[in-house]
Enzyme design. Sequence first.
Site, mmCIF file in Angstrom:
data_model
loop_
_atom_site.group_PDB
_atom_site.id
_atom_site.type_symbol
_atom_site.label_atom_id
_atom_site.label_comp_id
_atom_site.label_asym_id
_atom_site.label_seq_id
_atom_site.Cartn_x
_atom_site.Cartn_y
_atom_site.Cartn_z
ATOM 1 N N LYS A 79 0.812 -1.117 0.120
ATOM 2 C CA LYS A 79 0.137 0.091 -0.028
ATOM 3 C C LYS A 79 0.993 1.184 -0.084
ATOM 4 O O LYS A 79 1.761 1.315 0.784
ATOM 5 C CB LYS A 79 -0.982 0.036 1.311
ATOM 6 C CG LYS A 79 -2.060 1.271 1.308
ATOM 7 C CD LYS A 79 -3.378 0.718 0.997
ATOM 8 C CE LYS A 79 -4.303 1.816 1.181
ATOM 9 N NZ LYS A 79 -4.484 2.327 -0.045
ATOM 10 N N GLY A 84 6.320 0.801 5.821
ATOM 11 C CA GLY A 84 7.142 0.002 5.023
ATOM 12 C C GLY A 84 7.379 0.270 3.706
ATOM 13 O O GLY A 84 8.531 0.080 3.163
ATOM 14 N N CYS A 85 6.269 0.432 2.920
ATOM 15 C CA CYS A 85 6.350 0.650 1.626
ATOM 16 C C CYS A 85 7.198 2.032 1.102
ATOM 17 O O CYS A 85 7.899 2.006 0.234
ATOM 18 C CB CYS A 85 5.102 0.813 1.045
ATOM 19 S SG CYS A 85 3.974 -0.765 1.232
ATOM 20 N N THR A 86 6.767 3.060 1.987
ATOM 21 C CA THR A 86 7.829 4.069 1.925
ATOM 22 C C THR A 86 9.257 3.975 2.124
ATOM 23 O O THR A 86 10.180 4.439 1.414
ATOM 24 C CB THR A 86 7.261 5.287 2.957
ATOM 25 O OG1 THR A 86 5.778 5.406 2.614
ATOM 26 C CG2 THR A 86 8.109 6.691 2.748
ATOM 27 N N ALA A 89 10.368 1.903 -1.083
ATOM 28 C CA ALA A 89 10.265 2.807 -2.309
ATOM 29 C C ALA A 89 11.433 3.908 -2.071
ATOM 30 O O ALA A 89 12.297 4.270 -3.350
ATOM 31 C CB ALA A 89 9.188 3.521 -2.443
#
Length: 189
Positions: A79, A84-86, A89
């Site tokens: 998401k 975590g995704c930030t 990325a």
Amino acid sequence: MLATKNFVAGSGPAVNARFAAISRPHRASRFVVAVKAMKVGEALKDSAEYYRVLKASDGKALSLASFEGKPLVLFFYPKAATPGCTKEACKFRDEYEAFTKAGAQVFGISSDSPEANKAFADSNRLPFPLLTDPSSILRKTFGIKGDLMGLLPGRQTYVFNAAGKCVLSFNDQLNAEQHVAEALKALKA
């Protein structure tokens, strides 16, 4: 045979519709496709979704097939704009030059809308496009399993060499930044 007897010319639309409803086999509203996970050594071309057109955060539409002959790094994240995704990325962003030196094209993929992916890419100054995978079709085709007892979409990274063969399939939900190190290692091997 009783229904067939009622289905005659001039018997009216109500009878004909009822006959059609009772004589037609029941059809499921959704179909199930058996999916096997993309594995190291398999060709990207063999994926059923190789030619699927996806919307990118930069406003373009593209398919993975358009990058044939070039190494690809595909990282699937759960998401946009979550911690975590930030981290993942931004780690790909920080190491982006190493990926381009290896000749690789990097894509982040989630089921977020193109607008959400654009906002995420813009706010984190991501130099690579984020692709929208509507209904997680690509994720399912690649056989990416959910994490944390199925509560979260899986975090998975694939690296494909210039010949289109999978050289890395890495899954680790909790160590998001490790995906970058593993992808670079696979490109250099």
